[in-house]
Design a protein around this motif. Structure first.
Motif, PDB file in Angstrom:
ATOM      1  N   ASP A  88      -4.824  -9.537   3.147  1.00 54.22           N
ATOM      2  CA  ASP A  88      -4.524 -10.075   1.814  1.00 54.22           C
ATOM      3  C   ASP A  88      -5.454  -9.487   0.756  1.00 54.22           C
ATOM      4  N   SER A  89      -6.718  -9.269   1.120  1.00 55.35           N
ATOM      5  CA  SER A  89      -7.662  -8.688   0.166  1.00 55.35           C
ATOM      6  C   SER A  89      -7.248  -7.278  -0.237  1.00 55.35           C
ATOM      7  N   LEU A  90      -6.839  -6.466   0.733  1.00 54.80           N
ATOM      8  CA  LEU A  90      -6.361  -5.106   0.411  1.00 54.80           C
ATOM      9  C   LEU A  90      -5.106  -5.159  -0.453  1.00 54.80           C
ATOM     10  N   ARG A  91      -4.201  -6.040  -0.121  1.00 53.07           N
ATOM     11  CA  ARG A  91      -2.937  -6.117  -0.862  1.00 53.07           C
ATOM     12  C   ARG A  91      -3.158  -6.532  -2.316  1.00 53.07           C
ATOM     13  N   TRP A  92      -3.948  -7.568  -2.534  1.00 51.89           N
ATOM     14  CA  TRP A  92      -4.164  -8.041  -3.902  1.00 51.89           C
ATOM     15  C   TRP A  92      -5.015  -7.067  -4.712  1.00 51.89           C
ATOM     16  N   ALA A  93      -5.946  -6.376  -4.040  1.00 56.58           N
ATOM     17  CA  ALA A  93      -6.724  -5.363  -4.755  1.00 56.58           C
ATOM     18  C   ALA A  93      -5.816  -4.230  -5.229  1.00 56.58           C
ATOM     19  N   ALA A  94      -4.879  -3.813  -4.382  1.00 57.72           N
ATOM     20  CA  ALA A  94      -3.946  -2.755  -4.773  1.00 57.72           C
ATOM     21  C   ALA A  94      -3.055  -3.213  -5.926  1.00 57.72           C
ATOM     22  N   ARG A  95      -2.611  -4.451  -5.875  1.00 56.23           N
ATOM     23  CA  ARG A  95      -1.756  -4.969  -6.943  1.00 56.23           C
ATOM     24  C   ARG A  95      -2.525  -5.117  -8.256  1.00 56.23           C
ATOM     25  N   ASP A  96      -3.777  -5.599  -8.170  1.00 54.20           N
ATOM     26  CA  ASP A  96      -4.597  -5.719  -9.382  1.00 54.20           C
ATOM     27  C   ASP A  96      -4.856  -4.349  -9.999  1.00 54.20           C
ATOM     28  N   ARG A  97      -5.086  -3.351  -9.162  1.00 57.21           N
ATOM     29  CA  ARG A  97      -5.320  -1.997  -9.662  1.00 57.21           C
ATOM     30  C   ARG A  97      -4.073  -1.450 -10.371  1.00 57.21           C
TER      31      ARG A  97
ATOM     32  N   LEU B 240       0.824  -1.213   0.000  1.00 56.64           N
ATOM     33  CA  LEU B 240       0.000   0.000   0.000  1.00 56.64           C
ATOM     34  C   LEU B 240       0.855   1.259   0.000  1.00 56.64           C
ATOM     35  N   HIS B 241       1.901   1.284   0.781  1.00 55.29           N
ATOM     36  CA  HIS B 241       2.741   2.484   0.856  1.00 55.29           C
ATOM     37  C   HIS B 241       3.549   2.686  -0.427  1.00 55.29           C
ATOM     38  N   GLN B 242       3.886   1.616  -1.098  1.00 57.48           N
ATOM     39  CA  GLN B 242       4.543   1.770  -2.398  1.00 57.48           C
ATOM     40  C   GLN B 242       3.560   2.210  -3.470  1.00 57.48           C
TER      41      GLN B 242
END
Length: 247
Positions: free
Chosen positions: A147-156, A85-87
């Motif tokens: 994990d849901s927040l992390r993968w959503a950020a990566r997919d975006r 998220l911070h990246q």
């Protein structure tokens, strides 16, 4: 006398301003250095603790190994999500809201990690074993949310990268087609040159008109009749005829 006193006062004010600026800069440098040292110590302590948890989860069985594995799963998931998220927020400001949600989730995760850490020192292993199912469920909820927040950020981020690449590829395709469209350029250049030549040769458009008396032979200087047998006049750009073979 008053002018001299005023100069002294101004000099003192400037001196105090420089001293104050120096003190402020020193405090800022010391604070930044202290934060850097604290961050380094925190990272080193976290690395040592993670290594210890890995060793316990692999080397111990029963309640102690289960608690170590739960703490390791929780910390690994939370740290990976925080880093992602911070990246991502550096290039996508919309992730600020996600970071706010993660900070709230992180408070629950830190509380649970502290509880697991206390249970590692609990001498009553039976009661700790009875609490393991509830602890696993709580760890699972937090890690699943992280994990849901992390993968959503990566997919975006991946979707934005794919859209940008598609737009860039289309622009490059159009530019390549424009660079290869050279077929009309020589024809247009030749047509423009021919039109300019015709304009300069047309009467009244810059062409030279014969003056009175020009074009008529002067008396006593009549042009000779053309001899039909004589070779035609040659232009400078014409090639010399090849000699006929005598054989």
């Amino acid at each position: 006398m008053e002018a001299g006193a005023l100069v002294i006062i101004m000099a003192l004010l400037v001196l105090f301003a420089f001293l104050g600026l120096g003190v402020w800069a020193t405090v800022k440098v010391v604070g930044a250095a202290k934060r850097g040292v604290d961050r380094t110590i925190h990272q080193a302590r976290r690395t040592v603790e993670d290594t210890t948890l890995k060793a316990r989860s692999l080397g111990q069985v029963g309640v102690a190994g289960a608690l170590a594995q739960l703490r390791l799963d929780l910390r690994t998931s939370m740290r990976a999500t925080q880093q992602a998220l911070h990246q991502g927020v550096r290039t996508d400001a919309s992730l600020k809201e996600s970071i706010g949600l993660f900070e709230r989730l992180s408070a629950h995760g830190q509380e649970l990690d502290d509880e697991l850490k206390r249970l590692e020192q609990e001498p009553d292993r039976k009661r700790t074993a009875e609490a393991l199912p509830d602890l696993r469920e709580r760890v699972g909820k937090i890690t699943q949310a992280a994990d849901s927040l992390r993968w959503a950020a990566r997919d975006r981020a991946r979707r934005f990268a794919e859209d940008d690449l598609s737009a860039l590829s289309e622009q490059i395709k159009m530019e390549s087609g424009a660079l290869r469209d050279w077929s009309r350029e020589p024809v247009d250049d030749l047509a423009a040159a021919a039109a300019a030549w015709d304009a300069t040769q047309a009467p009244g458009q810059g062409g030279r008109q014969p003056s009175e008396g020009q074009g008529q032979a002067a008396p006593g200087n009549r042009p000779q009749a053309l001899d039909p047998a004589a070779p035609p006049a040659r232009h400078p750009w014409q090639k010399a005829p090849r000699p006929e073979s005598t054989t």
